[in-house]
Design a protein around this motif. Structure first.
Motif, PDB file in Angstrom:
ATOM      1  N   GLN A 123     -15.629  -3.189  40.473  1.00 22.63           N
ATOM      2  CA  GLN A 123     -15.414  -4.026  41.853  1.00 22.63           C
ATOM      3  C   GLN A 123     -14.380  -3.322  42.619  1.00 22.63           C
ATOM      4  OE1 GLN A 123     -15.272  -7.889  39.827  1.00 22.63           O
ATOM      5  NE2 GLN A 123     -17.215  -8.215  41.022  1.00 22.63           N
ATOM      6  N   ALA A 124     -13.362  -2.957  42.197  1.00 24.82           N
ATOM      7  CA  ALA A 124     -12.046  -2.538  43.294  1.00 24.82           C
ATOM      8  C   ALA A 124     -12.727  -0.862  43.488  1.00 24.82           C
ATOM      9  CB  ALA A 124     -10.808  -2.098  42.111  1.00 24.82           C
ATOM     10  N   MET A 125     -13.175  -0.224  42.790  1.00 27.64           N
ATOM     11  CA  MET A 125     -13.707   1.214  42.933  1.00 27.64           C
ATOM     12  C   MET A 125     -14.907   1.218  44.217  1.00 27.64           C
ATOM     13  SD  MET A 125     -15.208   4.138  40.556  1.00 27.64           S
ATOM     14  CE  MET A 125     -16.750   3.074  39.954  1.00 27.64           C
ATOM     15  N   LEU A 126     -15.802   0.219  43.940  1.00 23.79           N
ATOM     16  CA  LEU A 126     -16.892  -0.091  44.888  1.00 23.79           C
ATOM     17  C   LEU A 126     -16.602  -0.768  46.049  1.00 23.79           C
ATOM     18  CD1 LEU A 126     -19.960  -0.532  42.471  1.00 23.79           C
ATOM     19  CD2 LEU A 126     -19.079   1.460  43.356  1.00 23.79           C
ATOM     20  N   SER A 127     -15.401  -1.275  46.152  1.00 34.18           N
ATOM     21  CA  SER A 127     -15.031  -1.977  47.409  1.00 34.18           C
ATOM     22  C   SER A 127     -14.875  -0.860  48.490  1.00 34.18           C
ATOM     23  CB  SER A 127     -13.765  -2.767  47.247  1.00 34.18           C
ATOM     24  OG  SER A 127     -12.594  -2.091  47.095  1.00 34.18           O
ATOM     25  N   VAL A 128     -14.516   0.295  48.049  1.00 31.17           N
ATOM     26  CA  VAL A 128     -14.313   1.260  49.313  1.00 31.17           C
ATOM     27  C   VAL A 128     -15.520   1.654  49.869  1.00 31.17           C
ATOM     28  CG1 VAL A 128     -12.157   2.250  47.864  1.00 31.17           C
ATOM     29  CG2 VAL A 128     -14.643   3.326  47.692  1.00 31.17           C
TER      30      VAL A 128
END
Length: 139
Positions: free
Chosen positions: A103-108
């Motif tokens: 979720q952190a990675m794809l938030s970008v």
């Protein structure tokens, strides 16, 4: 066994040996529907390229084909962020297992269509990390 979460990983320690932890992670990923597309022996590569010695460190590049397909349909350039990495490494004689926080990675990316996919991957990878830690406790 404690699972720790940072802004970009979920991780734990295990009492398994390094090689057993790698094999356990690989098997649990397969059970969860993920294939290991790549495996990088970081310690060996750094030794080969830089002549340095370090404790064992392995990166497993994992991918769930159905989730990858959904993600690529929603965001064609998502491949730049694939596969999801699961890391097994030894530090100070202790074996650690860590996975990317999707979720952190794809938030970008900024595409809300990816949120449910990231949530599923997060659940799957968190379970793999947790179970590797639990397996070490049971032995």
């Amino acid at each position: 066994m404690t699972v720790e979460k940072t802004s970009y990983t979920v991780s734990t320690e295990t009492s398994l040996s390094f090689e057993d932890a790698v094999e356990e992670a690989r098997g649990l990923l397969q059970e969860a529907g993920y294939g290991v597309l790549s495996e990088i022996d970081v310690a060996a590569k750094l030794g080969e390229k830089l002549g340095v010695e370090r404790e064992p460190y392995r990166i497993l590049g994992a991918c769930n084909p159905a989730l990858a397909q959904q993600g690529l349909d929603a965001e064609p350039e998502l491949g730049a962020l694939l596969p999801c990495n699961v890391v097994v490494y030894e530090l100070g004689g202790r074996v650690h297992v860590s996975a990317v926080e999707p979720q952190a990675m794809l938030s970008v990316v900024g595409n809300e269509d990816l949120d449910p996919i990231a949530g599923q991957v997060r659940e799957d990878l968190s379970r793999v990390v947790e179970r590797v830690g639990e397996t070490g406790e049971r032995r």
